[in-house]
Design a protein around this motif. Structure first.
Motif, PDB file in Angstrom:
ATOM      1  N   GLU A 114      16.690  40.771  43.140  1.00 51.09           N
ATOM      2  CA  GLU A 114      17.737  40.976  42.164  1.00 51.09           C
ATOM      3  C   GLU A 114      17.757  39.763  41.252  1.00 51.09           C
ATOM      4  O   GLU A 114      17.525  38.639  41.687  1.00 51.09           O
ATOM      5  CB  GLU A 114      19.084  41.165  42.860  1.00 51.09           C
ATOM      6  N   ARG A 115      17.992  39.990  39.950  1.00 51.46           N
ATOM      7  CA  ARG A 115      18.006  38.868  39.015  1.00 51.46           C
ATOM      8  C   ARG A 115      19.429  38.354  38.837  1.00 51.46           C
ATOM      9  O   ARG A 115      20.379  39.137  38.738  1.00 51.46           O
ATOM     10  CB  ARG A 115      17.391  39.296  37.685  1.00 51.46           C
ATOM     11  N   TYR A 116      19.539  37.026  38.813  1.00 53.93           N
ATOM     12  CA  TYR A 116      20.840  36.372  38.679  1.00 53.93           C
ATOM     13  C   TYR A 116      20.871  35.490  37.444  1.00 53.93           C
ATOM     14  O   TYR A 116      19.856  34.924  37.040  1.00 53.93           O
ATOM     15  CB  TYR A 116      21.122  35.506  39.911  1.00 53.93           C
ATOM     16  N   VAL A 117      22.039  35.389  36.861  1.00 55.94           N
ATOM     17  CA  VAL A 117      22.205  34.525  35.699  1.00 55.94           C
ATOM     18  C   VAL A 117      23.062  33.330  36.117  1.00 55.94           C
ATOM     19  O   VAL A 117      24.163  33.497  36.650  1.00 55.94           O
ATOM     20  CB  VAL A 117      22.880  35.294  34.537  1.00 55.94           C
ATOM     21  N   ASN A 118      22.510  32.121  35.910  1.00 57.20           N
ATOM     22  CA  ASN A 118      23.221  30.895  36.292  1.00 57.20           C
ATOM     23  C   ASN A 118      23.647  30.136  35.042  1.00 57.20           C
ATOM     24  O   ASN A 118      22.913  30.076  34.055  1.00 57.20           O
ATOM     25  CB  ASN A 118      22.301  29.948  37.066  1.00 57.20           C
ATOM     26  N   ASP A 122      26.608  23.055  30.364  1.00 56.06           N
ATOM     27  CA  ASP A 122      27.892  23.406  29.785  1.00 56.06           C
ATOM     28  C   ASP A 122      28.637  22.127  29.434  1.00 56.06           C
ATOM     29  O   ASP A 122      29.008  21.343  30.300  1.00 56.06           O
ATOM     30  CB  ASP A 122      28.713  24.241  30.795  1.00 56.06           C
ATOM     31  N   ASN A 123      28.808  21.909  28.136  1.00 59.17           N
ATOM     32  CA  ASN A 123      29.617  20.755  27.705  1.00 59.17           C
ATOM     33  C   ASN A 123      30.311  21.117  26.391  1.00 59.17           C
ATOM     34  O   ASN A 123      30.326  22.295  26.004  1.00 59.17           O
ATOM     35  CB  ASN A 123      28.745  19.514  27.549  1.00 59.17           C
ATOM     36  N   GLU A 124      30.873  20.121  25.700  1.00 56.52           N
ATOM     37  CA  GLU A 124      31.650  20.425  24.485  1.00 56.52           C
ATOM     38  C   GLU A 124      30.805  21.156  23.451  1.00 56.52           C
ATOM     39  O   GLU A 124      31.297  21.966  22.685  1.00 56.52           O
ATOM     40  CB  GLU A 124      32.207  19.148  23.816  1.00 56.52           C
ATOM     41  N   GLU A 125      29.494  20.853  23.463  1.00 53.14           N
ATOM     42  CA  GLU A 125      28.645  21.411  22.419  1.00 53.14           C
ATOM     43  C   GLU A 125      28.373  22.898  22.590  1.00 53.14           C
ATOM     44  O   GLU A 125      28.015  23.583  21.633  1.00 53.14           O
ATOM     45  CB  GLU A 125      27.310  20.665  22.371  1.00 53.14           C
ATOM     46  N   SER A 137      30.282  34.387  24.112  1.00 56.85           N
ATOM     47  CA  SER A 137      31.402  33.611  24.665  1.00 56.85           C
ATOM     48  C   SER A 137      32.058  34.334  25.833  1.00 56.85           C
ATOM     49  O   SER A 137      32.529  33.704  26.769  1.00 56.85           O
ATOM     50  CB  SER A 137      32.481  33.281  23.618  1.00 56.85           C
ATOM     51  N   GLN A 138      32.049  35.664  25.764  1.00 56.92           N
ATOM     52  CA  GLN A 138      32.626  36.412  26.900  1.00 56.92           C
ATOM     53  C   GLN A 138      31.843  36.112  28.183  1.00 56.92           C
ATOM     54  O   GLN A 138      32.422  35.819  29.231  1.00 56.92           O
ATOM     55  CB  GLN A 138      32.599  37.912  26.603  1.00 56.92           C
ATOM     56  N   LEU A 139      30.509  36.148  28.061  1.00 59.62           N
ATOM     57  CA  LEU A 139      29.668  35.878  29.225  1.00 59.62           C
ATOM     58  C   LEU A 139      29.870  34.440  29.708  1.00 59.62           C
ATOM     59  O   LEU A 139      29.956  34.180  30.914  1.00 59.62           O
ATOM     60  CB  LEU A 139      28.195  36.134  28.879  1.00 59.62           C
ATOM     61  N   LEU A 140      29.968  33.533  28.758  1.00 63.02           N
ATOM     62  CA  LEU A 140      30.177  32.135  29.112  1.00 63.02           C
ATOM     63  C   LEU A 140      31.471  31.975  29.908  1.00 63.02           C
ATOM     64  O   LEU A 140      31.518  31.298  30.939  1.00 63.02           O
ATOM     65  CB  LEU A 140      30.228  31.298  27.827  1.00 63.02           C
ATOM     66  N   LYS A 141      32.519  32.679  29.438  1.00 57.32           N
ATOM     67  CA  LYS A 141      33.807  32.607  30.123  1.00 57.32           C
ATOM     68  C   LYS A 141      33.696  33.107  31.578  1.00 57.32           C
ATOM     69  O   LYS A 141      34.187  32.483  32.507  1.00 57.32           O
ATOM     70  CB  LYS A 141      34.836  33.466  29.356  1.00 57.32           C
ATOM     71  N   GLU A 142      32.996  34.229  31.704  1.00 61.60           N
ATOM     72  CA  GLU A 142      32.811  34.812  33.045  1.00 61.60           C
ATOM     73  C   GLU A 142      32.040  33.847  33.953  1.00 61.60           C
ATOM     74  O   GLU A 142      32.394  33.648  35.112  1.00 61.60           O
ATOM     75  CB  GLU A 142      32.044  36.146  32.957  1.00 61.60           C
ATOM     76  N   LYS A 171      18.805  29.317  24.302  1.00 63.63           N
ATOM     77  CA  LYS A 171      19.564  28.140  23.884  1.00 63.63           C
ATOM     78  C   LYS A 171      19.741  27.144  25.023  1.00 63.63           C
ATOM     79  O   LYS A 171      20.400  26.116  24.868  1.00 63.63           O
ATOM     80  CB  LYS A 171      20.942  28.580  23.362  1.00 63.63           C
ATOM     81  N   GLY A 172      19.238  27.497  26.182  1.00 70.24           N
ATOM     82  CA  GLY A 172      19.283  26.565  27.312  1.00 70.24           C
ATOM     83  C   GLY A 172      20.618  26.526  28.016  1.00 70.24           C
ATOM     84  O   GLY A 172      20.881  25.652  28.829  1.00 70.24           O
ATOM     85  N   ILE A 173      21.491  27.518  27.717  1.00 69.60           N
ATOM     86  CA  ILE A 173      22.817  27.498  28.338  1.00 69.60           C
ATOM     87  C   ILE A 173      22.808  28.173  29.709  1.00 69.60           C
ATOM     88  O   ILE A 173      23.505  27.762  30.628  1.00 69.60           O
ATOM     89  CB  ILE A 173      23.850  28.163  27.399  1.00 69.60           C
ATOM     90  N   VAL A 174      22.004  29.240  29.846  1.00 69.70           N
ATOM     91  CA  VAL A 174      21.887  29.888  31.165  1.00 69.70           C
ATOM     92  C   VAL A 174      20.421  29.929  31.583  1.00 69.70           C
ATOM     93  O   VAL A 174      19.516  29.818  30.750  1.00 69.70           O
ATOM     94  CB  VAL A 174      22.451  31.329  31.166  1.00 69.70           C
TER      95      VAL A 174
END
Ligand code: ADP
Ligand code: ZN
Ligand code: ZN
Length: 736
Positions: A114-118, A122-125, A137-142, A171-174
């Motif tokens: 199963e694939r997972y998203v991590n 995560d910082n101010e930027e 942003s919704q995904l980020l919030k979750e 973008k290197g966020i997840v």
């Protein structure tokens, strides 16, 4: 190591041998004994799957060897022990080594991942980077609340697309990672808490004896003879507990998982995630995942039917075979292995202890306690349970009294009393359907399957005639097909008729039926048993499915409707089978301290197996039975082989079998072997194929097998008949 011995996965006698291949430099570190590889094979160098059975530095051959192409798995799929075991099976069960290796290994399927998203960074930027993209942003919030999240959940429940996830990944966020998932049929993570009993004095003695042998270099197999309700399961779990604490593993064989849900639950309650269960109704993926858990050492106990004997444990400590007398431990398909024999061989190869358990040990096993091959352990008293009162009811008297019901007057009275006391009843009849044959009153014609030499069984619920051998169905005739008479009589009773009769005599009783017809789906066994345990029915009626291992405290009456059914078969084991069945089913009565009652309906109450089953006297039964076997030179005093010829042309089948019989006579003059037949098999036609057999008896199993296969080779060299299938079974569980 430069060279590998390879067994190719092609099922043909001609290639059932070792082939040498060179190990390419690049794979030298990866290829191990037991690895699965791909090799070029034959003139066309077809890519073929193979197993490495050994590695060596030298090979004596003039030929240039081909090279292994690639390796298939990250780990060797066979251990050294398993390869040795397969080689032994090949000889013992006269089949190819590939047959044996394939039997040991479950089908290797794709891992379920199963694939997972991590959430990675995560910082101010982060919010600047996302630039107020709503979905992102919704995904980020979750993810800030809960990371990682499965991709499936993100897509299905949050309704956020893969594209959105991918842009965040860029973008290197997840990050996206894969996690292997185990396909489990049984939940071992959350066992319901149970009260653990401390063993009684008798139980402790048995436990100590087996545990003391765990580290002993030389050991005999144990046979635990424990009456029904003597607490064998607790003995097993205690022994396993000690085994695990020594860093070893345990295999527990049960006749059929779906019929022993209570035994399985007790193991899960006690050991939780240390247990894995295999099951014949599992999917290939589910089975492979349980195998992997054992291979990796994630579990220490494997419970299952006969194939669980091949659990890939590193350091096997004990093998427990419950209900050791059961026929299901012997496979009837190639390789025709007997899990009990495999267990003994494994014990020799690994030093594991073997414990056979039964209330009614097979005659062959008990005989081995007399010859000193096995060590006998006993549990003779019941826990929480007074022995039930067991009566035989002579059905000939019923007819004289004018009672034509399938229930004797005595059984009717007992049912009535038990219902009134709000207790439960088990009614056992080892035959499904409603009526076992339909016959014309005028001319005697019997409705018979056109493909097989057996009468049709009438199934009332579907209003159909069904052949229990080939499954053919026919409609119920209103006139005799032979003479046109409208008078057709229904004879012989099955479980469906038990229901009809109960409904007629006791309309207030709630009844459940458990047989092959009511348990076609994966979960149906459990549902029926749970409903009965919860008191949703007063009566459970069924075939041998309800005879084993069930522990229902509220059952105080057991009725055996027709004890003679299995006695009437021509098999030399019929008395043993009947004795075992009656004892097993009788053991379901009176488990919670209430006095239990067992009524055995029979037309031959004087038969020794009924007589001893009634008195719960295994010893006397054994003594009488072993004498019969000795006189008739049946196992354990001989080995029996059955050669079965089947084919559409009956005359050809018979003619060829007679030729074979002459070959046997010619090569078997020295009286080492005796022959019975040729004669028609017990069922002489199945699916339009006629069946005839020859039985050969011999003192020594190895010699007998060599003799039979030598004669068959001679026969095939000269005759090799077309359209006839030859099958050989050595010491089969029943004579075909
Ligand atoms: P068997 O398999 O020999 O027929 P079981 O293992 O089903 O017997 O045990 C019969 C019953 O006795 C079960 O309900 C079990 O929980 C209970 N039992 C077993 N050992 C003990 C013990 N030492 N103390 C109390 N109850 C026990
Ligand atoms: Zn007729
Ligand atoms: Zn048929």
């Amino acid at each position: 190591m430069k060279y590998a011995e390879i067994i190719v996965q092609i099922n043909a006698k001609e290639v059932d041998r070792i082939f040498f291949y060179t190990v390419p430099k690049a794979l030298e570190d990866k290829i191990k004994t037991g690895s699965r590889v791909t090799v070029p094979f034959g003139r066309g160098n077809r890519p073929t799957e193979g197993y490495v059975t050994a590695l060596t530095d030298e090979v004596s051959t003039d030929r240039t060897l081909k090279e292994i192409t690639s390796i298939k798995d990250p780990y060797p799929v066979f251990s050294k022990v398993q390869i040795d075991l397969a080689k032994w099976m090949q000889k013992k069960y006269y089949c190819t080594l590939t047959d044996c290796l394939q039997c040991i290994l479950p089908k290797i399927t794709k891992d379920k991942v199963e694939r997972y998203v991590n959430l990675a960074a995560d910082n101010e930027e982060t919010e600047k980077i996302i630039k107020k993209n709503n979905r992102q942003s919704q995904l980020l919030k979750e993810l800030r609340q809960n990371s990682p999240l499965s991709l499936k959940y993100i897509k299905d429940s949050l309704e956020i697309s893969l594209q959105t996830v991918k842009s965040l990944e860029k973008k290197g966020i997840v990050t996206i990672s894969e996690l292997e998932q185990s396909r489990d049929l049984y939940d071992t993570k959350n066992p319901s808490p149970s009260r653990s009993h401390s063993p009684t004095h008798d139980q402790q003695a048995v436990i100590n004896r087996v545990v003391s042998s765990l580290n002993a270099p030389e050991k005999k197999p144990f046979l635990l003879k424990g009456v029904t309700g003597s607490g064998k399961t607790l003995v097993y779990t205690e022994i396993i507990d000690k085994t695990i604490s020594m860093g070893k593993q345990a295999v527990v064989l049960v006749p059929e998982i779906s019929l022993t849900p209570q035994t399985v639950s007790r193991f899960i309650e006690r050991f939780g995630e240390k247990v894995t269960v295999t099951h014949s109704k599992m999917t290939e993926g589910e089975r492979f995942d349980q195998w992997k858990k054992a291979k990796r050492g994630d579990v220490s106990i494997m419970i299952g039917p006969r194939s669980a004997i091949f659990a890939p444990f590193e350091n096997l400590g004990v093998i427990i075979i419950d209900e050791e007398h059961e026929k299901t431990y012997k496979s009837e398909i190639t390789p025709k292995y007997d899990a009990r024999e495999v267990a003994l061989k494994l014990s020799e190869l690994t030093g594991a202890a073997v414990l056979f358990g039964s209330a009614t040990p097979s005659i062959e096993s008990f005989y081995k306690t007399e010859t000193g091959e096995y060590e006998l352990l006993e549990l003779n008293s019941r826990i929480n349970m007074t022995p039930p009162d067991i009566f035989a009811v002579d059905m000939r008297d019923e007819l004289a009294l004018g009672n034509r019901s399938m229930f004797s007057l005595r059984l009717q009275k007992a049912i009535r009393e038990t219902l009134k006391a709000k207790k439960q009843i088990i009614l056992f009849l080892n035959r499904r359907g409603h009526s076992t044959f339909l016959s014309c009153r005028s001319c005697g014609y019997v409705m018979t399957c056109e493909n097989c030499s057996v009468s049709y069984t009438y199934h009332k619920q579907d209003e159909k005639l069904v052949c229990h051998y080939c499954g053919r169905e026919a409609s119920v005739p209103d006139r005799c097909p032979a003479c046109g008479s409208p008078y057709i009589k229904y004879f012989g009773a099955g479980t469906e008729k038990v229901i009809t009769e109960v409904n007629k005599l006791f309309p207030e009783a709630r009844i459940l039926r458990m047989d092959a017809d009511t348990t076609k789906t994966k979960d149906s066994h459990r549902q029926i048993l749970e409903a009965f345990a919860a008191g949703k029915a007063d009566i459970l009626a069924g075939t041998q499915m309800i005879a084993k291992g069930l522990d229902f405290p509220n059952v105080t009456l057991v009725g055996v409707i027709a004890a003679d059914l299995s006695l009437n078969s021509s098999d030399f084991r019929s008395a043993e089978n009947t004795f075992q069945l009656i004892t097993q089913v009788a053991g379901r009565a009176g488990r919670a301290g209430d006095k239990g009652r067992v009524l055995i309906q029979t037309y031959m109450p004087e038969n020794y197996c009924i007589e001893y089953a009634k008195r719960e006297d295994y010893s006397s039964f054994y003594n009488e039975e072993i004498e019969f076997r000795r006189q008739m030179a049946y196992p354990p005093f001989s080995n029996i082989a059955v050669v079965l010829f089947t084919g559409e042309d009956e005359r050809e089948v018979i003619r060829n079998l007679h030729i074979l019989a002459e070959i046997f006579a010619f090569y078997g003059k020295n009286k080492d072997y005796s022959r019975i037949g040729p004669s028609a098999a017990a069922v002489s036609k199945i699916k339009n194929k006629f069946r005839h057999r020859l039985i050969i008896k011999g003192r020594d199993e190895e010699k007998l097998k060599n003799y039979i296969f030598y004669c068959l080779d001679k026969f095939n060299e000269k005759y090799n008949p077309k359209g006839i299938t030859v099958s050989v079974s050595v010491n089969p569980t029943y004579i075909p």
